[in-house]
Design an enzyme around this catalytic site. Structure first.
Site, mmCIF file in Angstrom:
data_model
loop_
_atom_site.group_PDB
_atom_site.id
_atom_site.type_symbol
_atom_site.label_atom_id
_atom_site.label_comp_id
_atom_site.label_asym_id
_atom_site.label_seq_id
_atom_site.Cartn_x
_atom_site.Cartn_y
_atom_site.Cartn_z
ATOM 1 N N ASP A 58 0.578 -1.349 -0.032
ATOM 2 C CA ASP A 58 -0.060 0.377 0.183
ATOM 3 C C ASP A 58 0.840 1.381 -0.559
ATOM 4 O O ASP A 58 2.110 1.308 0.955
ATOM 5 C CB ASP A 58 -0.764 0.334 1.313
ATOM 6 C CG ASP A 58 -1.988 1.051 1.077
ATOM 7 O OD1 ASP A 58 -2.309 0.585 -0.093
ATOM 8 O OD2 ASP A 58 -2.469 1.328 2.514
ATOM 9 N N ASP A 105 0.650 5.195 -0.231
ATOM 10 C CA ASP A 105 -0.260 6.817 0.096
ATOM 11 C C ASP A 105 0.466 7.950 0.116
ATOM 12 O O ASP A 105 1.320 8.106 0.587
ATOM 13 C CB ASP A 105 -0.761 6.044 1.225
ATOM 14 C CG ASP A 105 -2.167 5.311 1.058
ATOM 15 O OD1 ASP A 105 -2.728 5.301 0.423
ATOM 16 O OD2 ASP A 105 -1.992 4.705 1.931
#
Length: 158
Positions: free
Chosen positions: A100, A102
């Site tokens: 992930d 971000d």
């Protein structure tokens, strides 16, 4: 936004499937191979408990500071391509993932678009984001909250 200007950005990275270290190291390698983004600082990778959905493996998390000529939308595409490169498959919201990535902060920009919100709307609530930021950039100012990372971290534990 002028594409020739370099912006400092902060990316949160996390993994809880497969070889977590290798997944996070993929981010570093991919940045180093790209001519529009440069690694400035990298936090220590830290093991953390899952956030939101707790019935999943622990995460390895960290933050990297980069300098880039990518626009925010291009940087989002770059982050999504790294996730795909790691073999990420969408399971459930806040669920397991190989990688992930971000965007936390991009310069002092405030962006509220359907697919991109900068600064990250929940970064000030997440210890696994604030601890690595505290390590590499404690005086970074949150462009909406107008507080530095030290203050945001302290507020989280009041």
């Amino acid at each position: 936004m002028d594409k020739s200007i370099e912006y400092d950005a902060y990316l949160a990275v996390g993994s809880n499937l497969g070889d977590k270290n290798a997944n996070l190291d993929l981010v570093i390698r991919t940045i180093e191979e790209d001519n529009k983004i440069w690694l400035v600082k990298k936090s220590t990778w830290i093991e953390t408990k899952p956030y939101g959905v707790t019935d999943q493996p622990d995460f390895l998390n960290g933050v990297v500071k980069v300098r880039t000529t990518y626009t925010p939308q291009e940087l989002l595409g770059f982050c999504k391509s790294m996730e795909q490169k790691s073999g990420r498959v969408k399971t459930r919201h806040w669920g397991e993932r190989t990688l992930d990535v971000d965007i936390l902060i991009y310069g002092d920009e405030i962006i509220l678009e359907e697919n991109l919100k900068i600064p990250h709307p929940e970064m000030h609530l997440r210890d696994f984001v604030l601890k690595p930021l505290l390590e590499i950039e404690p005086n970074l100012i949150h462009p909406i909250k107008n507080m530095n990372i030290i203050q945001l971290h302290d507020l989280l534990y009041q």
